[in-house]
Design an enzyme around this catalytic site. Sequence first.
Site, PDB file in Angstrom:
ATOM      1  N   ASP A   1      -2.844  10.486  -1.769  1.00 36.65           N
ATOM      2  CA  ASP A   1      -3.182   9.464  -2.751  1.00 36.65           C
ATOM      3  C   ASP A   1      -3.621  10.067  -4.074  1.00 36.65           C
ATOM      4  O   ASP A   1      -3.509   9.438  -5.125  1.00 36.65           O
ATOM      5  CB  ASP A   1      -4.249   8.525  -2.183  1.00 36.65           C
ATOM      6  CG  ASP A   1      -3.662   7.747  -1.018  1.00 36.65           C
ATOM      7  OD1 ASP A   1      -3.581   8.310   0.090  1.00 36.65           O
ATOM      8  OD2 ASP A   1      -3.225   6.603  -1.228  1.00 36.65           O
TER       9      ASP A   1
ATOM     10  N   ARG B   1      -7.702  -0.724  -6.489  1.00 36.94           N
ATOM     11  CA  ARG B   1      -7.967   0.368  -5.543  1.00 36.94           C
ATOM     12  C   ARG B   1      -8.270   1.641  -6.341  1.00 36.94           C
ATOM     13  O   ARG B   1      -7.516   1.990  -7.255  1.00 36.94           O
ATOM     14  CB  ARG B   1      -6.790   0.594  -4.582  1.00 36.94           C
ATOM     15  CG  ARG B   1      -6.535  -0.651  -3.711  1.00 36.94           C
ATOM     16  CD  ARG B   1      -5.705  -0.326  -2.493  1.00 36.94           C
ATOM     17  NE  ARG B   1      -6.460   0.453  -1.532  1.00 36.94           N
ATOM     18  CZ  ARG B   1      -5.904   1.080  -0.484  1.00 36.94           C
ATOM     19  NH1 ARG B   1      -4.597   1.031  -0.317  1.00 36.94           N
ATOM     20  NH2 ARG B   1      -6.653   1.766   0.358  1.00 36.94           N
TER      21      ARG B   1
ATOM     22  N   ARG C   1       0.854  -1.188   0.000  1.00 38.28           N
ATOM     23  CA  ARG C   1       0.000   0.000   0.000  1.00 38.28           C
ATOM     24  C   ARG C   1       0.884   1.228   0.000  1.00 38.28           C
ATOM     25  O   ARG C   1       2.104   1.123   0.123  1.00 38.28           O
ATOM     26  CB  ARG C   1      -1.035   0.012   1.142  1.00 38.28           C
ATOM     27  CG  ARG C   1      -0.711  -0.681   2.401  1.00 38.28           C
ATOM     28  CD  ARG C   1       0.439  -0.131   3.149  1.00 38.28           C
ATOM     29  NE  ARG C   1       0.324   1.318   3.345  1.00 38.28           N
ATOM     30  CZ  ARG C   1       1.328   2.127   3.596  1.00 38.28           C
ATOM     31  NH1 ARG C   1       2.560   1.655   3.667  1.00 38.28           N
ATOM     32  NH2 ARG C   1       1.150   3.414   3.779  1.00 38.28           N
ATOM     33  N   GLY C   2       0.227   2.384  -0.140  1.00 41.33           N
ATOM     34  CA  GLY C   2       0.983   3.615  -0.345  1.00 41.33           C
ATOM     35  C   GLY C   2       0.934   3.934  -1.828  1.00 41.33           C
ATOM     36  O   GLY C   2       1.240   3.074  -2.668  1.00 41.33           O
ATOM     37  N   ALA C   3       0.528   5.163  -2.160  1.00 42.45           N
ATOM     38  CA  ALA C   3       0.272   5.504  -3.561  1.00 42.45           C
ATOM     39  C   ALA C   3       1.461   5.193  -4.477  1.00 42.45           C
ATOM     40  O   ALA C   3       1.298   4.503  -5.493  1.00 42.45           O
ATOM     41  CB  ALA C   3      -0.161   6.969  -3.658  1.00 42.45           C
TER      42      ALA C   3
ATOM     43  N   GLN D   1      -1.673   1.966  10.138  1.00 42.92           N
ATOM     44  CA  GLN D   1      -0.394   2.010   9.408  1.00 42.92           C
ATOM     45  C   GLN D   1       0.656   2.824  10.161  1.00 42.92           C
ATOM     46  O   GLN D   1       1.853   2.568  10.028  1.00 42.92           O
ATOM     47  CB  GLN D   1      -0.592   2.625   8.014  1.00 42.92           C
ATOM     48  CG  GLN D   1      -1.399   1.785   7.041  1.00 42.92           C
ATOM     49  CD  GLN D   1      -2.864   2.158   7.055  1.00 42.92           C
ATOM     50  OE1 GLN D   1      -3.391   2.655   8.054  1.00 42.92           O
ATOM     51  NE2 GLN D   1      -3.539   1.911   5.949  1.00 42.92           N
TER      52      GLN D   1
ATOM     53  N   LYS E   1      -5.218   9.496   3.364  1.00 38.87           N
ATOM     54  CA  LYS E   1      -5.754   8.555   4.349  1.00 38.87           C
ATOM     55  C   LYS E   1      -6.778   9.226   5.258  1.00 38.87           C
ATOM     56  O   LYS E   1      -6.587  10.350   5.701  1.00 38.87           O
ATOM     57  CB  LYS E   1      -4.582   7.999   5.165  1.00 38.87           C
ATOM     58  CG  LYS E   1      -4.929   6.987   6.242  1.00 38.87           C
ATOM     59  CD  LYS E   1      -5.739   5.806   5.737  1.00 38.87           C
ATOM     60  CE  LYS E   1      -5.128   5.118   4.553  1.00 38.87           C
ATOM     61  NZ  LYS E   1      -6.102   4.265   3.819  1.00 38.87           N
TER      62      LYS E   1
END
Lengths: 346, 346
Positions: free
Chosen positions: B233, B87, B44-46, B192, B244
């Site tokens: 994001d 996503r 995860r994480g853009a 996170q 987030k």
Amino acid sequence: MRSIEWHSGTVRMIDQRLLPTTFQMLECESYEEVADAIRDMAIRGAPAIGAAAAFGMALAARQSSARDRDGLLSDLRAAAERLKAARPTAVNLSWALSRLMKRAKDGGDPAAIRERLLEGAQALADEDVEINRRLGEHGAALIEDGYTILHHCNTGALATVDYGTALGVIRTAHEQGKQIHVLVDETRPRLQGARLTTWELQHLDISFTLIADNAAGHFMRSGQVDIVLVGADRVAANGDVANKIGTYKLALAAQDNGVPFYPCVPTSTVDLSLSSGDDIPIEERPAEEIIGVTYHGQPIAPDGIQVANPAFDVTPHRCVTGIVTENGIAYPPLTPNLRRMVQAST
Amino acid sequence: MRSIEWHSGTVRMIDQRLLPTTFQMLECESYEEVADAIRDMAIRGAPAIGAAAAFGMALAARQSSARDRDGLLSDLRAAAERLKAARPTAVNLSWALSRLMKRAKDGGDPAAIRERLLEGAQALADEDVEINRRLGEHGAALIEDGYTILHHCNTGALATVDYGTALGVIRTAHEQGKQIHVLVDETRPRLQGARLTTWELQHLDISFTLIADNAAGHFMRSGQVDIVLVGADRVAANGDVANKIGTYKLALAAQDNGVPFYPCVPTSTVDLSLSSGDDIPIEERPAEEIIGVTYHGQPIAPDGIQVANPAFDVTPHRCVTGIVTENGIAYPPLTPNLRRMVQAST
């Protein structure tokens, strides 16, 4: 059933640490046990811990072996110190203790004082329920049919002797037949929203959705919230509101979206001795409340890290639309109007 | 070690679902497995999911049995659709897919296209690291010796191919010898901050304190925060920032206290096709992320309740002090200045 009551010489309370999984009563046979129950949050919520402290004083009077009035008053002062130290932020604790100490001093011989303290604690508990019902009536006038209400922490029957403050307003609106929906902030770290408010709303048959606290801003910004109702642990004379951590950010999001924000409190929560919220002591609680949760059975953080856990924050009065009390709703300017609400009770 | 890399014909990534307890690699042998890993947030994480999508396309090209160019392009389009659907909010996913599809179309025969896609994915991953280092240099100029930095979610090496965005800025400031301290939002619901950011900071030997998201306002109001750094994001053309869930309330608290608020993003996160953040799709994720934690071994909510779990929110550009990119910091007016930063890369 009340969240706290006198029962055959003991103080009996719902052990809120075990909900929603287990419904179990905790019986305290000494004021020290009551102080521990307050500190460990077996009982929590500003009005409920006020009542617990009052019943604790009734226990302390019975525990004391003093045969004369001065000896008993000295024992009671020691008990009051111990009870007061259990939690620093909610003013209801010291308010209840002062009221009971005054009652003791006005009493006669030790036997009379012991009796007066139990009667005084009972009266305080009965009043709390009555006050919450009046508060609920005043607040419910703010709730229109079809409203979605955002709520933080737990302010229901569990947080009071019975009925609740902000949740009491919601309950009254529901009893009036209004169709309402509650967005329930889970309320990290101790998750009183997820564990207690959902449990109460389920039993009241009121429609709700549980959300992460972080999501409250999104729901307001997307126009899905009509009003925010919270409780409070101490309100300063100028209307600054100390309440469960996270309330301040919630109030900012309400203000940014034109959503009305109303703390709902008995006037015993208003501390006219403090000119602003800057003087309210903020309790720091154990790290374990943050890192004691597990995610998919795993610890949520590495071992041995530094954690900070302030349990309350202060919302400045400029973010407050109005403060709902048992004597009516105080609107800005809050300094004179809040004082009027408090004085209506004295 | 990178959070994601090509390894002997597979895509290998750190399985972030298992941290901080277990450090384990996940090997994906097909683009479908990569799509699942993105959806299930093993990665995860853009920026990191942008790289994952790129490597997924390289895998898809190898998986395709097409013997001609058109057949291969058709298979790649199908793979891109599948990866893109994993996503919806982070624009880096579709940005990477577009870049790889263009590269495929510009390629020659199927063998050449297969080779070009792997090279293209590698180049994108290498660039991400280089971009983050430049971003870190620009951002670190904002950090003074002695600063306390508040950080939401995870934006470190794990959220990118390596080094990080907002956490990369923090890392650069630390490497420059500045004494800094980080207040780490735990970042409910998936934690996170607690699980990943603390783990990274521990390995980088950077001083930090974990807090509940709800406490961020208290720390700002009591003057304990010098700057807020977050990732994003998707950033709209006007500077509205999707990040987030919880970022919006955090930005409001920063603004209310005069604390600078800087999203830190590669320009690939800026979506100039959207005039405002209102058009950014907000992903709704499973209820299990909220109610899947346990508190003292107990469920945090009664069974069968309704839960809502939006994974992102939009912070309006008026709350943004500036946006740190690899090409410099865009300050208001953000519409022209952000465009200039993006165009500097093309």
